[in-house]
Motif scaffolding. Structure first.
Motif, PDB file in Angstrom:
ATOM      1  N   ARG A  38       0.822  -1.210   0.000  1.00 48.99           N
ATOM      2  CA  ARG A  38       0.000   0.000   0.000  1.00 48.99           C
ATOM      3  C   ARG A  38       0.857   1.262   0.000  1.00 48.99           C
ATOM      4  N   GLN A  39       1.909   1.287   0.828  1.00 41.17           N
ATOM      5  CA  GLN A  39       2.657   2.519   1.059  1.00 41.17           C
ATOM      6  C   GLN A  39       3.896   2.680   0.188  1.00 41.17           C
ATOM      7  N   VAL A  40       4.316   1.647  -0.534  1.00 37.91           N
ATOM      8  CA  VAL A  40       5.488   1.799  -1.398  1.00 37.91           C
ATOM      9  C   VAL A  40       5.271   2.913  -2.416  1.00 37.91           C
ATOM     10  N   LEU A  41       4.017   3.181  -2.747  1.00 33.54           N
ATOM     11  CA  LEU A  41       3.707   4.248  -3.704  1.00 33.54           C
ATOM     12  C   LEU A  41       4.291   5.585  -3.257  1.00 33.54           C
ATOM     13  N   SER A  42       4.243   5.868  -1.941  1.00 31.25           N
ATOM     14  CA  SER A  42       4.738   7.154  -1.444  1.00 31.25           C
ATOM     15  C   SER A  42       6.210   7.349  -1.771  1.00 31.25           C
ATOM     16  N   ALA A  43       6.962   6.258  -1.781  1.00 29.55           N
ATOM     17  CA  ALA A  43       8.400   6.357  -2.034  1.00 29.55           C
ATOM     18  C   ALA A  43       8.711   6.725  -3.478  1.00 29.55           C
ATOM     19  N   VAL A  44       7.784   6.434  -4.389  1.00 25.95           N
ATOM     20  CA  VAL A  44       8.064   6.685  -5.809  1.00 25.95           C
ATOM     21  C   VAL A  44       7.245   7.851  -6.362  1.00 25.95           C
ATOM     22  N   PHE A  45       6.565   8.593  -5.493  1.00 24.03           N
ATOM     23  CA  PHE A  45       5.799   9.758  -5.937  1.00 24.03           C
ATOM     24  C   PHE A  45       6.628  10.706  -6.826  1.00 24.03           C
ATOM     25  N   PRO A  46       7.821  11.128  -6.365  1.00 30.53           N
ATOM     26  CA  PRO A  46       8.578  12.083  -7.193  1.00 30.53           C
ATOM     27  C   PRO A  46       8.925  11.528  -8.576  1.00 30.53           C
ATOM     28  N   LEU A  47       9.231  10.222  -8.650  1.00 32.64           N
ATOM     29  CA  LEU A  47       9.601   9.621  -9.924  1.00 32.64           C
ATOM     30  C   LEU A  47       8.406   9.535 -10.868  1.00 32.64           C
ATOM     31  N   LEU A  48       7.241   9.157 -10.313  1.00 32.26           N
ATOM     32  CA  LEU A  48       6.035   9.089 -11.145  1.00 32.26           C
ATOM     33  C   LEU A  48       5.629  10.478 -11.617  1.00 32.26           C
ATOM     34  N   LYS A  49       5.738  11.445 -10.723  1.00 29.93           N
ATOM     35  CA  LYS A  49       5.353  12.817 -11.090  1.00 29.93           C
ATOM     36  C   LYS A  49       6.179  13.322 -12.266  1.00 29.93           C
ATOM     37  N   THR A  50       7.477  13.028 -12.242  1.00 31.64           N
ATOM     38  CA  THR A  50       8.358  13.479 -13.319  1.00 31.64           C
ATOM     39  C   THR A  50       8.144  12.690 -14.605  1.00 31.64           C
ATOM     40  N   GLU A  51       8.072  11.365 -14.498  1.00 33.64           N
ATOM     41  CA  GLU A  51       7.991  10.519 -15.690  1.00 33.64           C
ATOM     42  C   GLU A  51       6.669  10.672 -16.429  1.00 33.64           C
ATOM     43  N   TRP A  52       5.569  10.792 -15.685  1.00 36.42           N
ATOM     44  CA  TRP A  52       4.248  10.856 -16.316  1.00 36.42           C
ATOM     45  C   TRP A  52       3.641  12.259 -16.272  1.00 36.42           C
ATOM     46  N   ALA A  53       4.375  13.225 -15.748  1.00 38.11           N
ATOM     47  CA  ALA A  53       3.887  14.605 -15.643  1.00 38.11           C
ATOM     48  C   ALA A  53       2.544  14.669 -14.919  1.00 38.11           C
ATOM     49  N   LEU A  54       2.483  14.049 -13.743  1.00 36.10           N
ATOM     50  CA  LEU A  54       1.242  13.983 -12.973  1.00 36.10           C
ATOM     51  C   LEU A  54       1.105  15.195 -12.060  1.00 36.10           C
ATOM     52  N   SER A  55      -0.135  15.603 -11.846  1.00 38.07           N
ATOM     53  CA  SER A  55      -0.425  16.651 -10.865  1.00 38.07           C
ATOM     54  C   SER A  55      -0.444  16.044  -9.472  1.00 38.07           C
ATOM     55  N   ASP A  56      -0.403  16.896  -8.447  1.00 37.26           N
ATOM     56  CA  ASP A  56      -0.469  16.404  -7.069  1.00 37.26           C
ATOM     57  C   ASP A  56      -1.797  15.711  -6.793  1.00 37.26           C
ATOM     58  N   SER A  57      -2.868  16.209  -7.368  1.00 37.64           N
ATOM     59  CA  SER A  57      -4.172  15.580  -7.151  1.00 37.64           C
ATOM     60  C   SER A  57      -4.214  14.185  -7.759  1.00 37.64           C
ATOM     61  N   GLN A  58      -3.557  13.994  -8.901  1.00 35.09           N
ATOM     62  CA  GLN A  58      -3.503  12.657  -9.490  1.00 35.09           C
ATOM     63  C   GLN A  58      -2.679  11.716  -8.623  1.00 35.09           C
ATOM     64  N   LEU A  59      -1.565  12.209  -8.105  1.00 34.64           N
ATOM     65  CA  LEU A  59      -0.763  11.395  -7.189  1.00 34.64           C
ATOM     66  C   LEU A  59      -1.569  11.010  -5.954  1.00 34.64           C
ATOM     67  N   ALA A  60      -2.299  11.992  -5.410  1.00 31.94           N
ATOM     68  CA  ALA A  60      -3.112  11.725  -4.223  1.00 31.94           C
ATOM     69  C   ALA A  60      -4.183  10.679  -4.512  1.00 31.94           C
ATOM     70  N   SER A  61      -4.758  10.715  -5.700  1.00 35.05           N
ATOM     71  CA  SER A  61      -5.816   9.760  -6.038  1.00 35.05           C
ATOM     72  C   SER A  61      -5.284   8.335  -6.085  1.00 35.05           C
ATOM     73  N   LEU A  62      -4.025   8.166  -6.477  1.00 39.36           N
ATOM     74  CA  LEU A  62      -3.433   6.825  -6.502  1.00 39.36           C
ATOM     75  C   LEU A  62      -3.317   6.244  -5.097  1.00 39.36           C
ATOM     76  N   SER A  63      -3.184   7.107  -4.116  1.00 40.39           N
ATOM     77  CA  SER A  63      -3.122   6.664  -2.723  1.00 40.39           C
ATOM     78  C   SER A  63      -4.515   6.528  -2.116  1.00 40.39           C
ATOM     79  N   SER A  64      -5.363   7.528  -2.355  1.00 41.26           N
ATOM     80  CA  SER A  64      -6.678   7.542  -1.709  1.00 41.26           C
ATOM     81  C   SER A  64      -7.610   6.461  -2.229  1.00 41.26           C
TER      82      SER A  64
END
Length: 435
Positions: free
Chosen positions: A44-70
């Motif tokens: 469940r929580q490994v996603l938090s560790a790769v947030f910065p990498l996903l944000k850069t690679e896929w050009a995701l917004s913070d809300s999209q990152l949050a949705s992957l967790s929520s």
């Protein structure tokens, strides 16, 4: 009612266990079930560790990152109770295996995702797989141990979520930096599938039945199913759900907002703020274990003392967190917050034991599912959201100063629950008598 009246039903099962019951097998069950819980939270929580990498690679917004967790928390909140009910009827061992296979396979799909939409779908499946694991897993563990250690085991089991979260973030971050973010998900998936194979080889419904310690005379495998209404049939168990959910409110706040607090109040970079926060997360998990052990020792001769210890832990957390967040930044503040974090979820073990004492074994996974639902809706989900709203209006520090006040409501619920407990035990005894 005096202590003698309430103690007898809780201890009768300890003398009724089979003489040849293995002393080792219950600990094998605990180790494997706890290991899968670690896998649950690591995935469940490994996603938090790769947030910065996903944000850069896929050009995701913070809300999209949050949705992957929520989306995971949303599925857990919505599906815990219905899937727990299903597990009580279909078989707890089969249910646990299916859940673990699903979340591990879904975590592997995360490693293979090529865009945001695929990752969101995979995370959705992670949430479905993890939804009822905590409630069903703890029901399996408590079924093979005597009631005198239920608080300690419940605290240790529930504390596993904190440990798994820290391991998932720390290990996931190391793997992501050295091998790439996809391998972070893959490693968590492989770990889960290995544990599934071990669990399948060593745990079965028949072995659990042979190893069972009976909490009540009617907890024998007669095929009797308590009605679902019994999950809410006494004020004591309802107050346990409410008190349990509210005492997780501030613990959820600490887990979600401490990294931001250290970033804003102490000027730490995000990675260092996260590392600092992980120390306090470990304090939360350690407190669950230690407080559970203390509760079992204190309440050995009087089960109603479990309610008392839960109240004491809430008071201690209220005092230390309230004082800590009022202090200026510095070592004194950190010490006070650390002590408050240690006791912030200390009531989890005692409350889970109370729920076990107030519900029939045939619906116990469902009872823990109800408790998990309360923990999520009243605590882990509500707490961070409310503090976020308060922070937007008053600032994060002020919001964190307000948050511990919820313990006042939780403490009142637990005090009322203690008063209603003897009547709840009598009602359960009457239910088991007709089975």
């Amino acid at each position: 009612m005096g202590p003698n009246t309430t103690t007898a039903p809780d201890t009768v099962g300890e003398t009724a266990a089979p003489a040849r019951r293995s002393r080792v097998y219950p600990w094998i069950v605990f180790a494997l079930t706890f290991g899968l819980l670690l896998s649950d939270y690591m995935s469940r929580q490994v996603l938090s560790a790769v947030f910065p990498l996903l944000k850069t690679e896929w050009a995701l917004s913070d809300s999209q990152l949050a949705s992957l967790s929520s989306v995971v928390a949303l599925m857990v909140g919505l599906l815990t109770l219905p899937l727990s009910l299903l597990a009580d009827r279909w078989g707890r061992v089969k249910s646990l295996l299916l859940m673990a296979v699903l979340w591990s396979a879904a975590t592997l799909l995360c490693a293979l995702a090529t865009n945001y939409e695929q990752m969101l779908g995979a995370r959705f499946l992670v949430g479905v797989g993890e939804a009822a694991y905590g409630s069903v897993g703890i029901a399996v563990v408590l079924s093979v141990f005597a009631p005198r250690v239920h608080s300690a085991l419940s605290g240790a089991f529930m504390g596993g979520g904190s440990f798994g979260s820290v391991i998932g973030v720390a290990l996931g971050g190391v793997i992501a930096v050295n091998l790439g973010w996809r391998w972070s998900f893959a490693a968590m998936a492989v770990f889960g599938l290995i544990l599934v194979a071990l669990f399948r080889a060593l745990v079965s419904e028949r072995k659990l039945t042979d190893a069972a310690v009976l909490d009540d005379p009617a907890d024998t495998p007669t095929g009797f199913r308590a009605p679902l209404s019994s999950l809410f049939s006494t004020p004591a168990v309802v107050l346990a759900y409410i008190g349990g959910g509210l005492q997780m409110f501030t613990a959820g706040v600490l887990l979600a907002w401490l990294p931001s607090f250290f970033n804003r109040s102490y000027g730490l970079a995000p990675d260092k703020a996260g590392a600092m926060a992980s120390i306090f997360v470990l304090a939360v998990g350690s407190g669950m274990v230690v407080c559970g052990i203390i509760t079992d020792r204190v309440s050995r001769d009087d089960p109603t003392k479990k309610w008392t210890t839960a109240v004491v832990y809430g008071v201690l957390s209220l005092v230390f967190l309230g004082a800590g967040f009022q202090m200026p930044s510095g070592s004194t503040q950190l010490i006070l917050i650390g002590i408050g974090a240690f006791f912030s979820a200390g009531s989890s073990g005692p409350i889970a034991a109370m729920v076990a004492n107030l519900t029939h074994s045939s619906v116990r996974a469902s009872a823990f599912g109800t408790l998990t639902l309360a923990n999520n809706l009243l605590g882990l989900a509500l707490g961070p959201f409310v503090v976020g709203l308060l922070a937007d209006r008053f600032g994060l520090v002020t919001a964190l100063q307000i948050a511990p006040l919820i313990y006042v409501v939780a403490i009142v619920a637990l005090i009322l629950g203690k008063r209603a407990y003897p009547a709840g035990r009598r009602k359960l005894a009457a239910l088991t008598a007709i089975s």
